[in-house]
Design an enzyme around this catalytic site. Structure first.
Site, mmCIF file in Angstrom:
data_model
loop_
_atom_site.group_PDB
_atom_site.id
_atom_site.type_symbol
_atom_site.label_atom_id
_atom_site.label_comp_id
_atom_site.label_asym_id
_atom_site.label_seq_id
_atom_site.Cartn_x
_atom_site.Cartn_y
_atom_site.Cartn_z
ATOM 1 C CG HIS A 184 -2.233 0.682 1.001
ATOM 2 N ND1 HIS A 184 -2.453 1.577 -0.026
ATOM 3 C CD2 HIS A 184 -3.412 0.626 1.693
ATOM 4 C CE1 HIS A 184 -3.686 2.034 0.028
ATOM 5 N NE2 HIS A 184 -4.293 1.476 1.064
ATOM 6 C CG ASP A 188 -2.994 5.338 -3.884
ATOM 7 O OD1 ASP A 188 -2.326 5.182 -2.840
ATOM 8 O OD2 ASP A 188 -2.934 6.349 -4.599
#
Length: 420
Positions: free
Chosen positions: A391, A395
């Protein structure tokens, strides 16, 4: 005289463990011939001699850890002089005989021991096996190997165990290569050393877990159309491509390439304060072996057709199971696909491989009722797919979009063929 040194292997590999000596002291060695097998963090590699001659010295034993550039053997010219070793052995035996009781020193017994010593010299065994046999009084002529021509130390150890254990425990020990501890006989356990590769895998997996912000997103794929296409084309595919079978992995590989082009963040990695976005598509295909899961890479998948991808996957799988993978097969990939469905997995959260940003997980195809429109429910072959991703780089929007692209291309395989 020439030293044989551990060669440069790969940037990330600095040491290895001697898994097996392929040559014994006194054996003739050709230039370029392998003298030992080295187990590294990724693959087993053979260390070869750069000179022809006779192996005159082994500088490390099986199980020893050796570093890149370290000398592990000496290859000399001509025949090896083993008279010193022989005379030392002989003198040690003579000293032992002088200390024996009169009952043990009768001529018949001495003659028997000499015959046994000569017999042991004729048996092809590694130096460590001979040392262990001498130390523990094991007759090498009574030791059975594991199907090869050379007796090894573990063969001698297993022979010792067999003399004090039942046939059942002997078989168990030989098959597992482990040691059973019986502090509590009612709760038996088996303790064994982890292989170098398994220890490295455990370390790397923990590093990924601790050093990435890993998250997994899921989707499901209706496999009806791709299964129908494969069924219609598989016989012709085999004929056109010399027996190569058309599997699902090539479809998912090509779909992954298309999705990586659309979402380049998924084909990236972090290096310090920089993000490196790869402009190549080397896709890792996880392969299950006796040594655990290995991930060799199919190079330049964007430039290969379905048949070339299937052929390379098959070749890499054979090499992996035969322990013939080279370091070039295992490093510098960009993305990985793992198929837990071959083991029956319905859903999982795969762990990112190495410095990559994401991994795609395939799973079992299960027929279940699906609402195909507002008024119709049909039984369809469905597969859950998962994308585990870092992450820090990717995204949620990109991760979901990537997986949705995979889904759309697999459900419409004609579009996938056009993408290719």
């Amino acid at each position: 005289m020439a030293e044989v040194k551990v060669p440069e292997l790969a940037e990330s590999i600095t040491e290895g463990t001697i898994a097996e000596w392929l040559k014994n002291v006194g054996d003739n060695v050709d230039k370029g011939e392998a003298i030992l097998e080295l187990e590294t963090d990724k693959v087993n590699v053979e260390v070869v001699s750069e000179e022809a001659g006779v192996l005159s010295e082994q500088l490390a034993e099986e199980g020893d850890t050796v570093e890149v550039g370290q000398a592990v053997a000496v290859v000399g010219e001509g025949q090896v002089n083993t008279s010193n070793d022989s005379s030392n052995e002989s003198s040690q035996k003579d000293e032992a005989k002088e200390k024996e009781t009169p009952k043990q020193s009768n001529p018949n017994s001495s003659e028997s021991e000499n015959t046994q010593d000569n017999s042991q010299q004729r048996i092809n065994a590694t130096p460590s096996a001979r040392r262990h046999a001498r130390k523990n009084g094991v007759d090498l002529s009574e030791v059975s190997g594991k199907g090869n021509d050379v007796l090894r130390k573990d063969d001698v150890e297993n022979s010792q165990k067999s003399s004090s254990q039942t046939a059942k425990s002997e078989s168990k020990s030989q098959n597992s290569g482990s040691k059973q501890t019986n502090n509590n006989p009612s709760k038996p356990v088996i303790r064994e050393k982890m292989s170098r590769r398994k220890k490295t895998a455990a370390k790397k997996l923990l590093e990924v877990s601790n050093q990435t912000a890993m998250l997994t997103t899921f989707n499901e794929v209706d496999m009806t159309n791709v299964m129908d296409l494969r069924k219609r084309k598989k016989e012709q595919f085999i004929k056109d491509h010399d027996g190569t079978k058309l599997g699902f992995m090539s479809f998912f590989t090509k779909a992954a390439v298309a999705a990586l082009k659309k979402y380049p963040e998924v084909n990236a990695e972090i290096d310090g304060d920089d993000m490196i976005t790869k402009q190549f598509y080397d896709i890792g295909i996880a392969v299950s072996t006796d040594d655990g899961l290995l991930v060799p890479f199919v190079r330049d998948c964007d430039k290969k057709n379905f048949a070339e991808i299937e052929q390379e996957i098959a070749n890499l799988a054979v090499k992996a199971r035969d322990k013939k993978l080279g370091l070039d097969d295992m490093v510098n990939g960009s993305f990985t696909i793992t198929n837990g469905g071959i083991f029956g997995s319905m859903m999982s959260t795969p762990i990112i491989n190495g410095n990559q940003a994401a991994i795609l997980g395939m799973h079992s195809i299960i027929t279940r009722p699906i609402a195909v429109d507002k008024d119709t429910i049909e039984n369809r072959p469905m597969m859950y797919i998962a994308l585990s991703y870092d992450h820090r780089i990717i995204d949620g929007k990109e991760a979901v979009g990537f997986l949705k692209t995979i889904k759309e291309l697999i459900e419409n395989p004609e579009d996938l063929l056009l993408e290719s």
